[in-house]
Design an enzyme around this catalytic site. Structure first.
Site, PDB file in Angstrom:
ATOM      1  N   GLU A  27     109.863 116.904  47.789  1.00  6.55           N
ATOM      2  CA  GLU A  27     108.942 117.826  47.357  1.00  6.55           C
ATOM      3  C   GLU A  27     108.155 117.494  45.931  1.00  6.55           C
ATOM      4  O   GLU A  27     106.741 118.441  45.826  1.00  6.55           O
ATOM      5  CB  GLU A  27     108.813 119.018  47.574  1.00  6.55           C
ATOM      6  CG  GLU A  27     109.963 119.564  49.372  1.00  6.55           C
ATOM      7  CD  GLU A  27     108.915 118.880  50.213  1.00  6.55           C
ATOM      8  OE1 GLU A  27     107.861 119.180  49.692  1.00  6.55           O
ATOM      9  OE2 GLU A  27     109.345 118.721  51.090  1.00  6.55           O
TER      10      GLU A  27
ATOM     11  N   HIS B 161      99.647 116.682  47.377  1.00 10.61           N
ATOM     12  CA  HIS B 161     101.173 117.108  47.223  1.00 10.61           C
ATOM     13  C   HIS B 161     101.660 116.034  48.746  1.00 10.61           C
ATOM     14  O   HIS B 161     102.904 115.230  48.786  1.00 10.61           O
ATOM     15  CB  HIS B 161     101.363 117.932  48.040  1.00 10.61           C
ATOM     16  CG  HIS B 161     102.472 118.678  48.678  1.00 10.61           C
ATOM     17  ND1 HIS B 161     103.800 119.271  47.730  1.00 10.61           N
ATOM     18  CD2 HIS B 161     103.441 118.512  49.636  1.00 10.61           C
ATOM     19  CE1 HIS B 161     105.358 119.761  48.622  1.00 10.61           C
ATOM     20  NE2 HIS B 161     104.826 119.033  49.368  1.00 10.61           N
ATOM     21  N   GLU B 162     101.181 116.041  49.969  1.00  7.97           N
ATOM     22  CA  GLU B 162     101.289 115.083  51.023  1.00  7.97           C
ATOM     23  C   GLU B 162     101.114 113.533  50.681  1.00  7.97           C
ATOM     24  O   GLU B 162     102.312 112.985  51.256  1.00  7.97           O
ATOM     25  CB  GLU B 162     100.999 115.147  51.971  1.00  7.97           C
ATOM     26  CG  GLU B 162     100.903 117.285  53.208  1.00  7.97           C
ATOM     27  CD  GLU B 162     102.132 117.450  53.139  1.00  7.97           C
ATOM     28  OE1 GLU B 162     102.838 116.709  53.061  1.00  7.97           O
ATOM     29  OE2 GLU B 162     101.785 118.900  53.076  1.00  7.97           O
TER      30      GLU B 162
ATOM     31  N   HIS C 124     108.541 127.516  57.418  1.00  5.33           N
ATOM     32  CA  HIS C 124     110.332 126.961  57.405  1.00  5.33           C
ATOM     33  C   HIS C 124     110.937 127.594  57.761  1.00  5.33           C
ATOM     34  O   HIS C 124     111.821 127.277  58.471  1.00  5.33           O
ATOM     35  CB  HIS C 124     109.892 127.246  55.805  1.00  5.33           C
ATOM     36  CG  HIS C 124     109.140 126.100  55.288  1.00  5.33           C
ATOM     37  ND1 HIS C 124     107.363 126.629  55.274  1.00  5.33           N
ATOM     38  CD2 HIS C 124     108.796 125.395  54.451  1.00  5.33           C
ATOM     39  CE1 HIS C 124     106.466 126.012  54.309  1.00  5.33           C
ATOM     40  NE2 HIS C 124     107.875 124.969  54.246  1.00  5.33           N
TER      41      HIS C 124
HETATM   42  O1  X8Z Z   1     105.879 123.405  52.652  1.00  5.48           O
HETATM   43  C1  X8Z Z   1     105.029 123.158  51.528  1.00  5.48           C
HETATM   44  C2  X8Z Z   1     104.307 121.745  51.816  1.00  5.48           C
HETATM   45  C3  X8Z Z   1     105.534 120.334  52.940  1.00  5.48           C
HETATM   46  S1  X8Z Z   1     105.462 119.724  53.231  1.00  5.48           S
HETATM   47  C4  X8Z Z   1     102.433 120.940  52.476  1.00  5.48           C
HETATM   48  N1  X8Z Z   1     105.359 123.669  50.429  1.00  5.48           N
HETATM   49  C5  X8Z Z   1     105.101 124.875  50.251  1.00  5.48           C
HETATM   50  C6  X8Z Z   1     104.946 126.074  51.371  1.00  5.48           C
HETATM   51  O2  X8Z Z   1     103.945 125.677  51.635  1.00  5.48           O
HETATM   52  O3  X8Z Z   1     105.207 127.285  51.198  1.00  5.48           O
HETATM   53  C7  X8Z Z   1     104.530 122.662  49.224  1.00  5.48           C
HETATM   54  C8  X8Z Z   1     104.636 123.653  47.789  1.00  5.48           C
HETATM   55  C9  X8Z Z   1     105.637 125.619  48.847  1.00  5.48           C
HETATM   56 ZN    ZN Z   2     106.463 118.775  50.889  1.00  6.91          ZN
END
Ligand code: X8Z
Ligand code: ZN
Length: 607
Positions: A406, A376-377, A507
């Site tokens: 994303e 993902h990153e 978040h």
């Molecule tokens: O926050 C993220 C990434 C950030 S670059 C790791 N994600 C969400 C989470 O962890 O809540 C990826 C998918 C969902």
């Molecule tokens: Zn991300």
């Protein structure tokens, strides 16, 4: 993700920094001004300053997120100052006046100029200097919230634990009583964050209101060209489309987990502490697919291998090797035990200078979750590197929209879990028989389960919080109301307003009012995957192997290369022939519907 919008807060500089003088936007002579030339000169100047200030802000934020010492004011001060300088520039009344003036002559400018001017005005709304004191207060409050969030000392059974430890415990522990203790330990941080979050709500709203946005949620949605209502309508519709499958998964999980935990009475709603994730956003570790379990092989390979393997996958598609500075400057692994500082425990990717200094902040451990997260990153990192080209002006070095950013790496994470890919790499025995339905179920427990959390709980809560002024004594009640409605999950015991469970999601604090990005990213990534499998690889979408396909690489790089200079709807239509739609995602999991309906026969449905 930490992006420009998150990093770059605003305000009056406390220290005077030399700032290049803005060239005039009006011609001194009587001749009619040539707007495209004036715009060019002005945007050059603006972009240069922007990039310089952005870099300084990113460097300070990097330090603040990788070296957290509670009570240390030096880092916090430096970060606040860098962000204030950035804000003072992007939100300066002079710049806003000039940008608006240019926009009045929109018809005479090139499309690329208009996009840059609009982006600069969008950034300005995050830090208008007409409310400099509000912006300055917000910057300070954001820095303090980060320190509280990532400086927190989680405790379980009397010992300090990391969030990685808590996650692993939630994946493994079978005793419901101990699970509840672990889950409660993971929520301990909430109350610490409450005053800061309430303060930030007001400051965030007041900041964007100064430039005419009614609230911060509306501001963030406008980045997609959507109103708040349009965004909510969109995410509610996506949620509806996935709901029938979610209902089956929910029923399946209640009975399956009750069995696993030895509980006779199957609960109507899932206790939050039963799920292998702190927020119930990913239940995939509930199911082990014989022959496809990656954890043992990953444990042998080690954490570093996972990052290198993800890089090799991108390289196999034709992407370049990562710059040496990526490995030298990133913070990829957990801190050594006993370190006297902490770091941000959530994964992120950083475009430090809007050029080639790209870094990732992770705490990679050798397990399936981090295997996916590294992919993902690196998706963010390769997006950064690909749109860093002479055709894309600094101001438009972003995703087609935030959801595309994303989607890229999550798509690669999905591809890197499919059997032909794993067999091709020798990570599993190619001859091993695996149960395809179980594999699909495991995938659904990752991605389908995510939708009600992202498009439902998170988006609805933040919409209520920012736009509807959710009262301070209803924050937790609203959270659990939404959790029950969308996820069919309830807390193990009553969670009153002395807790603040939404704030345990990072978040909510540092990537505010944007979580629908992830829901949309899943929708987009299934559209891209469907196209890649059927039109490029001519393989079953459930059993692909992207590895080594330059055609797949070209397809993805073509989406990445223009960055934000191309309209996101046009990109999707041109690349997949479709508008944004859950069709591909629903179709992908269609075979599971019949299977689960059969499994759930005679069981009580509660959603
Ligand atoms: O926050 C993220 C990434 C950030 S670059 C790791 N994600 C969400 C989470 O962890 O809540 C990826 C998918 C969902
Ligand atoms: Zn991300």
């Amino acid at each position: 993700m930490l992006t420009a919008a998150t990093l770059l807060a605003a305000c009056a500089p406390t220290t005077q920094v030399p700032v290049a003088t803005a060239p005039p936007t009006t011609a001194p002579q009587a001749a009619a001004p040539h707007w495209p030339s004036l715009a060019e000169t002005y945007l050059n100047y603006y972009s240069g300053e922007y990039q310089r200030l952005y870099t300084a802000s990113a460097e300070a934020e990097w330090r603040s997120n990788t070296h957290i010492v509670p009570g240390d004011t030096a880092n916090a001060g430096a970060t606040a100052r860098a962000n204030e300088r950035m804000a003072a520039f992007t939100g300066s009344t002079e710049n806003i006046t000039r940008l608006r003036e240019l926009l009045e002559h929109k018809a005479e400018l090139t499309a690329l100029q208009v996009k840059q001017v609009e982006t600069a005005l969008y950034n300005a709304a995050n830090s208008p200097q007409t409310v400099a004191d509000v912006v300055k207060a917000r910057i300070k409050a954001e820095t303090q919230q980060t320190e509280k969030l990532y400086g927190f000392d989680y405790q379980y059974q009397g010992k300090s634990v990391t969030t990685n430890d808590l996650d692993e415990l939630l994946r493994q522990e079978k005793s419901p009583a101990r699970r509840q203790q672990i889950w409660e330990a993971s929520k301990e941080i909430g109350p610490t964050l409450k005053p800061g979050l309430l303060n930030l709500r007001d400051l965030r709203n007041q900041t964007v209101q100064a430039l005419g946005y009614p609230d911060y949620f509306t501001y963030q949605a406008s980045d997609y060209g959507l109103s708040r209502q349009e965004m909510m309508t969109l995410v509610r519709q996506l949620n509806e489309e996935l709901r029938p499958l979610y209902r089956e998964l929910h029923t399946y999980a209640r009975y399956e987990l009750a069995r696993q935990y030895g509980v006779k009475q199957v609960p109507d709603y899932l206790p939050a502490s039963w799920l292998p994730n702190r927020w119930g956003q990913d239940w995939s570790s509930m199911v082990d697919v014989k022959g496809l379990d990656l954890d043992p092989v990953l444990a042998k390979k080690g954490a570093e291998w996972q990052v290198q393997q993800a890089e090799r996958f991108y390289q196999s598609l034709g992407f370049p090797a990562l710059p040496a500075s990526f490995y030298a400057k990133s913070s990829l692994y957990p801190l050594p035990k006993g370190a006297n500082y902490k770091k941000n425990n959530h994964a992120s990717a950083w475009h430090m200078d809007l050029d080639h200094d790209v870094r990732s902040l992770m705490s990679v451990e050798p397990n399936t979750e981090w295997y996916e997260t590294t992919h993902h990153e690196l998706g963010h990192i390769y997006y950064y590197l690909t749109y860093t080209n002479p055709e894309v002006p600094v101001l438009l070095r972003g995703g087609a929209n935030r959801a595309y950013h994303e989607a890229m790496g999550s798509l690669m994470g999905l591809a890197a879990r499919q059997k032909p890919f794993l067999a091709g790499l020798g990570l599993i025995d190619p001859k091993v028989k695996t149960d395809e339905m179980q594999a699909l179920l495991k995938e659904a427990l990752g991605s389908v389960v995510f939708i009600p959390f992202a498009s439902g709980v998170m988006s609805e809560w933040e919409n209520s919080f920012y736009a509807d002024q959710l009262p301070a004594d209803q924050l937790n009640a609203r959270w659990w109301e939404l959790t029950k409605q969308y996820q069919g999950i309830v807390p193990p015991t009553t969670r009153g307003e002395q807790y603040l469970d939404p704030a345990t999601k990072t978040h909510i604090n540092d990537d505010p009012a944007q979580y629908y990005d992830y829901a949309l990213s899943y929708i987009i990534l299934f559209q891209l995957h469907d196209h890649i499998a059927k039109q490029i690889l001519h393989q079953d979408p459930h059993a692909t192997n992207y590895y080594g396909s330059k055609e797949v690489g070209t397809f993805l790089a073509d989406i990445m290369r223009p960055g934000a200079s191309k309209d996101w709807r046009t990109v999707l239509r041109e690349k997949t022939g479709e508008d944004l739609s859950a069709r591909a995602m629903v179709e992908y999991f269609q075979p599971l519907m019949a299977y689960l309906k059969e499994k759930n026969k005679g069981r009580k449905y509660t959603m």
